[in-house]
Design a protein around this motif. Structure first.
Motif, short mmCIF file in Angstrom:
data_model
loop_
_atom_site.label_atom_id
_atom_site.label_comp_id
_atom_site.label_asym_id
_atom_site.label_seq_id
_atom_site.Cartn_x
_atom_site.Cartn_y
_atom_site.Cartn_z
N SER A 54 1.24 -1.42 -0.31
CA SER A 54 0.10 -0.04 -0.25
C SER A 54 1.06 1.25 -0.01
O SER A 54 2.75 1.41 -0.11
CB SER A 54 -0.87 0.22 1.30
N CYS A 55 0.20 2.22 0.04
CA CYS A 55 1.14 3.36 -0.17
C CYS A 55 1.39 3.96 1.79
O CYS A 55 1.79 4.25 1.86
CB CYS A 55 -0.19 4.47 -0.83
N THR A 56 0.24 3.30 2.15
CA THR A 56 0.74 3.96 4.50
C THR A 56 1.57 2.86 4.29
O THR A 56 3.00 2.87 4.99
CB THR A 56 -0.58 2.79 4.55
N PHE A 81 -4.77 12.93 4.18
CA PHE A 81 -5.06 11.63 4.52
C PHE A 81 -4.55 10.95 5.99
O PHE A 81 -3.58 10.68 5.98
CB PHE A 81 -5.26 9.90 3.30
N ASP A 152 4.09 12.72 -0.79
CA ASP A 152 3.50 11.31 -0.76
C ASP A 152 2.32 11.87 -1.96
O ASP A 152 2.06 12.71 -1.88
CB ASP A 152 1.86 11.97 1.21
N ALA A 154 0.63 9.74 -3.09
CA ALA A 154 -0.52 8.70 -3.64
C ALA A 154 -1.77 8.74 -4.86
O ALA A 154 -1.65 7.78 -5.82
CB ALA A 154 -1.36 8.39 -1.94
N GLN A 155 -1.55 10.30 -4.53
CA GLN A 155 -3.10 10.66 -6.09
C GLN A 155 -2.04 11.00 -7.03
O GLN A 155 -2.84 11.55 -8.17
CB GLN A 155 -3.57 11.67 -4.91
N SER A 176 0.03 5.35 -4.28
CA SER A 176 -1.26 4.00 -4.14
C SER A 176 -1.75 3.82 -5.26
O SER A 176 -1.94 3.95 -6.42
CB SER A 176 -2.17 4.54 -3.51
N LYS A 181 -7.56 4.49 -6.99
CA LYS A 181 -6.80 6.19 -7.13
C LYS A 181 -6.55 5.39 -8.94
O LYS A 181 -7.37 4.53 -9.18
CB LYS A 181 -5.18 5.52 -6.69
N GLY A 188 -2.31 -1.64 -2.99
CA GLY A 188 -0.84 -1.57 -3.09
C GLY A 188 -0.63 -0.32 -3.21
O GLY A 188 -1.49 0.14 -3.57
C1 LIG Z 1 -4.62 7.61 -1.23
C2 LIG Z 1 -4.52 8.01 -0.02
C3 LIG Z 1 -3.01 7.54 0.71
C4 LIG Z 1 -2.95 6.12 1.37
O1 LIG Z 1 -2.56 5.14 0.13
P1 LIG Z 1 -2.99 3.77 0.21
O2 LIG Z 1 -2.46 2.52 -0.73
O3 LIG Z 1 -4.62 3.62 0.30
O4 LIG Z 1 -2.43 2.63 2.08
C5 LIG Z 1 -2.33 8.14 1.53
N1 LIG Z 1 -1.78 9.61 1.86
C6 LIG Z 1 -2.98 9.94 0.35
C7 LIG Z 1 -2.77 11.30 -0.09
C8 LIG Z 1 -4.42 9.22 -0.45
O5 LIG Z 1 -4.89 9.75 -1.38
#
Ligand SMILES: *Cc1c(COP(=O)(O)O)cnc(C)c1O
Length: 375
Positions: A54-56, A81, A152, A154-155, A176, A181, A188
């Motif tokens: 995951s991104c986490t 998030f 981060d 993720a997006q 992410s 996404k 993932g």
């Molecule tokens: C979706 C998101 C995450 C988490 O992503 P995961 O893959 O679900 O862990 C973290 N930070 C931001 C800004 C996100 O939009």
């Protein structure tokens, strides 16, 4: 009902998953993980990319690799998030929240320096809606104060800042591939590593603290436990799904962009008349059509707007209770300076449905419903 999100599926996902099963390799770091990290490395121009669960988890790895410890302070926006903060709180660090810019909803780079203390170890930026933070300024502050920069992103897969892909600009970048996404594998993510010296430690942390990656490359003849680690590698089944998406990355990108541009074009007169605000893309940045939001006058108008959309069978949603006002944020973090925009702007923001394969009639219906609310 027009849903808010539909997980993308472009065609070859099932075939590749079946191929992984037939190849008798469904755990991590097989053919499809290699294809995905290869594709990402090549397209993003990144030296090293590790696929993660995951991104986490990618952010947790970045926190460990940055040497974050108990009592350290990490600067980040409050409008994000929970994962952005979680990864550092798990290491015992204190999230220090800084206000956002009202135009992009990203951390205000001009407020970062005054939040730095002798305990500050890192700056975590969030590229909200796939639109870049002011990375030149942020990297410069980090260099002068010897801080790590963690993105981060993720997006922000395939968005750019001054010609560089987001996620590849700081010390670490976290992506992410969650089903919400642009490019997806269910659950993932991926970690981008800039510093060559951190590649091997990262591989070890990801593989339960063992040097198994070296073993697989034939660099050592047996593998063993060498450091504290965890299990951050995704299954081949998920990677197979993702590879089908990456192969069609342009198609997904263009499809989302078509809807995004249509929203922007057909709602711009409402912005000009002062009824709503629309996303801002700063000069020198390109975005990936991750998200389309509007900003209403205030919280009360947003509540009425969401109900109006629901009455028209459209799901419009808002997100992010600012972390500093959430129970865990109050317990673990603190806000540096004044909350001028974080709470006020986040309570105006509402997202419109946007997903791969959204048909023109549905996009048209969303636009009509927005317009009818403001007429
Ligand atoms: C979706 C998101 C995450 C988490 O992503 P995961 O893959 O679900 O862990 C973290 N930070 C931001 C800004 C996100 O939009």
């Amino acid at each position: 009902m027009i849903p808010f999100n539909v997980p993308p599926c472009v065609g070859n996902e099932i075939n590749y998953i079946e191929d992984a099963i037939k190849g008798r390799k469904i755990s991590g770091d097989g053919k499809y993980t290699g294809l995905c990290s290869g594709w990402l490395g090549e397209h993003l121009g990144a030296r090293k990319i590790l696929l993660t669960t995951s991104c986490t988890h990618a952010t947790e790895m970045a926190a460990i690799l940055s040497g974050i410890r108990e009592g350290d302070e990490v600067i980040m926006p409050s409008y994000t998030f929970v994962s952005t903060a979680d990864a550092f709180v798990l290491r015992g660090a204190v999230p220090v929240f800084v206000d956002i810019r009202p135009d992009t909803m990203n951390i205000d780079e001009k407020l970062i320096e005054q939040a730095i203390t002798p305990r500050t170890k890192a700056i975590v930026v969030v590229h909200y809606a796939g639109v870049a933070c002011e990375m030149d300024t942020i990297n410069d502050i980090a260099r002068r104060h010897n801080l790590a920069v963690i993105e981060d992103a993720a997006q922000a897969v395939l968005s750019t800042y001054k010609g560089k892909y987001l996620g590849t600009i700081g010390d670490y970048g976290c992506y992410s591939f969650h089903e919400t996404k642009n490019y997806s594998m269910g659950e993932g993510g991926a970690l981008v590593i800039k510093n060559e010296d951190m590649i091997e430690p990262a591989e070890i942390i990801r593989e339960k603290g063992t040097n198994r990656s070296k073993f697989f490359r034939g660099e050592i003849d047996k593998y063993t436990w060498v450091e504290a680690g965890s299990s951050y590698l995704p299954s081949e089944l998920n990677a197979a799904y993702l590879f089908a998406q990456l192969e069609k990355a342009d198609e997904i990108f263009e499809d989302r962009m078509r809807t995004w541009n249509r929203y922007k074009d057909e709602l711009s007169d409402l912005e000009e008349s002062g009824s709503i605000s629309l996303p801002v893309i700063p000069e020198g940045c390109t975005h990936n059509a991750h998200m389309f939001y509007i900003k209403t006058k205030d919280l009360d108008e947003r509540t009425r707007f969401i109900n109006h959309m629901k009455e028209h069978d459209i799901l419009a949603v808002f997100h992010y209770v600012p972390l500093h006002s959430a129970p865990a944020g109050r317990k673990y973090g603190r806000f540096a300076g004044y909350d001028i925009y974080t709470t006020a702007e986040s309570s105006r923001l509402v997202r419109l449905p946007l997903y791969y394969g959204m048909n023109d009639d549905d996009a048209g219906a969303v636009i009509e419903a927005v317009r009818s609310f403001y007429s």
